[in-house]
Motif scaffolding. Structure first.
Motif, PDB file in Angstrom:
ATOM      1  N   GLU A  83     -48.193  -7.652 -13.304  1.00 22.42           N
ATOM      2  CA  GLU A  83     -49.240  -7.526 -12.439  1.00 22.42           C
ATOM      3  C   GLU A  83     -48.959  -7.452 -11.085  1.00 22.42           C
ATOM      4  O   GLU A  83     -47.747  -7.755 -10.493  1.00 22.42           O
ATOM      5  N   ALA A  84     -49.849  -6.963 -10.407  1.00 23.87           N
ATOM      6  CA  ALA A  84     -49.596  -6.455  -8.867  1.00 23.87           C
ATOM      7  C   ALA A  84     -50.931  -6.096  -8.484  1.00 23.87           C
ATOM      8  O   ALA A  84     -52.056  -5.939  -9.196  1.00 23.87           O
ATOM      9  N   PRO A  85     -51.138  -6.112  -7.129  1.00 25.30           N
ATOM     10  CA  PRO A  85     -52.467  -5.851  -6.530  1.00 25.30           C
ATOM     11  C   PRO A  85     -53.161  -4.694  -6.756  1.00 25.30           C
ATOM     12  O   PRO A  85     -54.437  -4.838  -6.874  1.00 25.30           O
ATOM     13  N   PHE A  86     -52.241  -3.699  -7.297  1.00 26.88           N
ATOM     14  CA  PHE A  86     -53.002  -2.452  -7.639  1.00 26.88           C
ATOM     15  C   PHE A  86     -53.464  -2.371  -9.083  1.00 26.88           C
ATOM     16  O   PHE A  86     -53.818  -1.197  -9.409  1.00 26.88           O
ATOM     17  N   MET A  87     -53.082  -3.238  -9.764  1.00 23.49           N
ATOM     18  CA  MET A  87     -53.501  -3.425 -11.111  1.00 23.49           C
ATOM     19  C   MET A  87     -54.845  -3.619 -11.441  1.00 23.49           C
ATOM     20  O   MET A  87     -55.586  -4.428 -10.832  1.00 23.49           O
ATOM     21  N   PRO A  88     -55.491  -3.110 -12.546  1.00 24.84           N
ATOM     22  CA  PRO A  88     -54.901  -2.292 -13.676  1.00 24.84           C
ATOM     23  C   PRO A  88     -54.886  -0.808 -12.994  1.00 24.84           C
ATOM     24  O   PRO A  88     -55.638  -0.358 -12.315  1.00 24.84           O
ATOM     25  N   ALA A  89     -53.596  -0.294 -13.692  1.00 22.48           N
ATOM     26  CA  ALA A  89     -53.396   1.213 -13.216  1.00 22.48           C
ATOM     27  C   ALA A  89     -52.667   2.021 -14.361  1.00 22.48           C
ATOM     28  O   ALA A  89     -51.985   1.349 -15.393  1.00 22.48           O
ATOM     29  N   VAL A  90     -52.556   3.400 -14.290  1.00 25.01           N
ATOM     30  CA  VAL A  90     -51.799   3.970 -15.020  1.00 25.01           C
ATOM     31  C   VAL A  90     -50.867   4.703 -14.009  1.00 25.01           C
ATOM     32  O   VAL A  90     -51.060   5.315 -13.166  1.00 25.01           O
ATOM     33  N   GLU A  91     -49.567   4.667 -14.557  1.00 28.92           N
ATOM     34  CA  GLU A  91     -48.521   5.184 -13.524  1.00 28.92           C
ATOM     35  C   GLU A  91     -47.880   6.337 -14.232  1.00 28.92           C
ATOM     36  O   GLU A  91     -47.801   6.482 -15.226  1.00 28.92           O
ATOM     37  N   ILE A  92     -47.555   7.211 -13.154  1.00 28.96           N
ATOM     38  CA  ILE A  92     -46.903   8.488 -13.686  1.00 28.96           C
ATOM     39  C   ILE A  92     -45.432   8.129 -13.341  1.00 28.96           C
ATOM     40  O   ILE A  92     -45.008   7.712 -12.255  1.00 28.96           O
ATOM     41  N   GLY A  93     -44.515   8.653 -14.120  1.00 27.42           N
ATOM     42  CA  GLY A  93     -43.195   8.414 -13.904  1.00 27.42           C
ATOM     43  C   GLY A  93     -42.134   9.549 -14.549  1.00 27.42           C
ATOM     44  O   GLY A  93     -42.650  10.365 -15.191  1.00 27.42           O
ATOM     45  N   TRP A  94     -40.751   9.534 -14.028  1.00 30.57           N
ATOM     46  CA  TRP A  94     -40.096  10.565 -14.597  1.00 30.57           C
ATOM     47  C   TRP A  94     -38.565  10.061 -14.379  1.00 30.57           C
ATOM     48  O   TRP A  94     -38.274   9.239 -13.694  1.00 30.57           O
ATOM     49  N   ARG A  95     -37.632  10.663 -15.176  1.00 29.85           N
ATOM     50  CA  ARG A  95     -36.284  10.435 -15.356  1.00 29.85           C
ATOM     51  C   ARG A  95     -35.313  11.457 -15.754  1.00 29.85           C
ATOM     52  O   ARG A  95     -35.956  11.734 -17.077  1.00 29.85           O
ATOM     53  N   LEU A  96     -34.733  12.184 -15.023  1.00 31.24           N
ATOM     54  CA  LEU A  96     -34.160  13.368 -15.520  1.00 31.24           C
ATOM     55  C   LEU A  96     -32.432  13.454 -15.506  1.00 31.24           C
ATOM     56  O   LEU A  96     -32.094  12.528 -14.432  1.00 31.24           O
ATOM     57  N   ALA A  97     -31.789  14.125 -16.532  1.00 28.73           N
ATOM     58  CA  ALA A  97     -30.404  13.837 -16.313  1.00 28.73           C
ATOM     59  C   ALA A  97     -29.822  14.878 -14.761  1.00 28.73           C
ATOM     60  O   ALA A  97     -30.583  15.424 -14.551  1.00 28.73           O
ATOM     61  N   HIS A  98     -29.122  14.050 -14.376  1.00 24.53           N
ATOM     62  CA  HIS A  98     -28.401  14.528 -12.948  1.00 24.53           C
ATOM     63  C   HIS A  98     -28.186  15.995 -12.998  1.00 24.53           C
ATOM     64  O   HIS A  98     -28.526  16.834 -12.042  1.00 24.53           O
ATOM     65  N   ALA A  99     -27.896  16.607 -14.116  1.00 25.35           N
ATOM     66  CA  ALA A  99     -27.442  18.041 -14.281  1.00 25.35           C
ATOM     67  C   ALA A  99     -28.652  18.898 -13.820  1.00 25.35           C
ATOM     68  O   ALA A  99     -28.592  20.064 -13.642  1.00 25.35           O
ATOM     69  N   HIS A 100     -29.908  18.161 -13.883  1.00 30.47           N
ATOM     70  CA  HIS A 100     -31.191  18.969 -13.817  1.00 30.47           C
ATOM     71  C   HIS A 100     -31.749  18.858 -12.705  1.00 30.47           C
ATOM     72  O   HIS A 100     -33.067  19.013 -12.656  1.00 30.47           O
ATOM     73  N   TRP A 101     -31.178  18.032 -11.813  1.00 29.40           N
ATOM     74  CA  TRP A 101     -32.020  17.783 -10.634  1.00 29.40           C
ATOM     75  C   TRP A 101     -31.873  18.978  -9.659  1.00 29.40           C
ATOM     76  O   TRP A 101     -31.141  19.916  -9.998  1.00 29.40           O
ATOM     77  N   GLY A 102     -32.909  18.919  -8.791  1.00 30.34           N
ATOM     78  CA  GLY A 102     -32.780  20.062  -7.668  1.00 30.34           C
ATOM     79  C   GLY A 102     -33.287  21.320  -8.211  1.00 30.34           C
ATOM     80  O   GLY A 102     -33.000  22.210  -7.539  1.00 30.34           O
ATOM     81  N   GLN A 103     -34.047  21.477  -9.283  1.00 28.74           N
ATOM     82  CA  GLN A 103     -34.467  22.673  -9.817  1.00 28.74           C
ATOM     83  C   GLN A 103     -35.858  22.785 -10.129  1.00 28.74           C
ATOM     84  O   GLN A 103     -36.571  23.472 -10.807  1.00 28.74           O
ATOM     85  N   GLY A 104     -36.355  21.729  -9.794  1.00 27.01           N
ATOM     86  CA  GLY A 104     -37.992  21.575  -9.667  1.00 27.01           C
ATOM     87  C   GLY A 104     -38.625  21.349 -10.995  1.00 27.01           C
ATOM     88  O   GLY A 104     -39.810  21.183 -11.399  1.00 27.01           O
ATOM     89  N   PHE A 105     -37.456  20.520 -11.872  1.00 32.35           N
ATOM     90  CA  PHE A 105     -38.040  20.265 -13.296  1.00 32.35           C
ATOM     91  C   PHE A 105     -38.755  19.020 -13.066  1.00 32.35           C
ATOM     92  O   PHE A 105     -39.902  18.928 -13.954  1.00 32.35           O
ATOM     93  N   ALA A 106     -38.588  17.995 -12.436  1.00 34.61           N
ATOM     94  CA  ALA A 106     -39.476  16.855 -12.225  1.00 34.61           C
ATOM     95  C   ALA A 106     -40.645  17.297 -11.699  1.00 34.61           C
ATOM     96  O   ALA A 106     -42.000  16.697 -12.408  1.00 34.61           O
ATOM     97  N   THR A 107     -40.906  17.934 -10.693  1.00 33.46           N
ATOM     98  CA  THR A 107     -42.163  18.358 -10.147  1.00 33.46           C
ATOM     99  C   THR A 107     -42.817  19.272 -11.266  1.00 33.46           C
ATOM    100  O   THR A 107     -44.124  18.754 -11.545  1.00 33.46           O
ATOM    101  N   GLU A 108     -42.392  19.841 -11.662  1.00 34.64           N
ATOM    102  CA  GLU A 108     -43.206  20.855 -12.936  1.00 34.64           C
ATOM    103  C   GLU A 108     -43.789  20.012 -14.016  1.00 34.64           C
ATOM    104  O   GLU A 108     -44.719  20.184 -14.408  1.00 34.64           O
ATOM    105  N   ALA A 109     -42.916  19.112 -14.481  1.00 29.14           N
ATOM    106  CA  ALA A 109     -43.262  18.214 -15.651  1.00 29.14           C
ATOM    107  C   ALA A 109     -44.328  17.272 -15.290  1.00 29.14           C
ATOM    108  O   ALA A 109     -45.376  16.858 -15.757  1.00 29.14           O
ATOM    109  N   ALA A 110     -44.331  16.685 -13.938  1.00 29.07           N
ATOM    110  CA  ALA A 110     -44.918  15.749 -13.221  1.00 29.07           C
ATOM    111  C   ALA A 110     -46.425  16.363 -12.941  1.00 29.07           C
ATOM    112  O   ALA A 110     -47.564  15.859 -13.457  1.00 29.07           O
TER     113      ALA A 110
END
Length: 179
Positions: A83-110
């Motif tokens: 519970e939080a002041p902004f709930m109810p809500a749907v969150e967008i999230g991501w977690r990528l392996a470090h080897a794939h950082w800095g290549q725009g993959f997180a932004t593209e997928a998001a």
């Protein structure tokens, strides 16, 4: 399944669990998480992710590179379990392996997950949150058009007072704000 220029966002497979455990064992990947999860906890998380799809019709997709077929992490939508002041809500999230950082993959997928949220899922708004120091995730939030209002920042209720990761910044985007 959602395809982008370089990625496939898909449901999880049993073969994703070992690389998922490896990426969650990496110090850089877990820098802004309260703790590193063990294999049993990660398997339970993968089971909850699968259950979220069944219960809500959306969830955190496994992210696969089209060129190699490699599992590189996850991106997608979830309903926060607190519970939080902004709930109810749907969150967008991501977690990528470090080897794939800095290549725009997180932004593209998001961006693909956000288009799915506002398109087929017909959601009105999406939130995302992280600790203030997580500038890489904050940059992804900004690149996909999310806005931060410091008045919305909050103390994460699942973290105890005094925990250095307790304070969180909240970003939002409404369907009519997507370009």
């Amino acid at each position: 399944m959602i395809e982008t220029e370089r990625l496939i966002l898909r449901h999880w497979r049993a073969s994703d669990r070992a690389p998922f455990a490896a990426l969650n064992a990496a110090a850089k990947v877990c820098e802004f998480l309260p703790k590193r999860l063990g294999r049993e906890e990660l398997d339970a998380l993968a089971d909850r992710i699968a259950g979220h799809f069944e219960e809500r019709g959306f969830g955190l997709y496994a992210v696969e590179r089209q060129d190699t077929g490699a599992f590189i992490g996850f991106t997608g939508l979830a309903v926060p379990r607190f519970e939080a002041p902004f709930m109810p809500a749907v969150e967008i999230g991501w977690r990528l392996a470090h080897a794939h950082w800095g290549q725009g993959f997180a932004t593209e997928a998001a961006r693909a997950a956000l288009a799915h949220a506002f398109g087929p899922l017909d959601l009105e708004n999406i939130v995302s949150f992280t600790v203030p120091a997580n500038m890489r995730s904050r940059a992804v939030m900004e690149k996909i058009g999310m806005q931060h209002d410091p008045a919305d920042d909050f103390d994460h209720p699942l973290l105890p007072p005094g925990d250095p990761l307790r304070r969180h910044v909240l970003y939002r985007i409404n369907r009519d704000e997507v370009a």
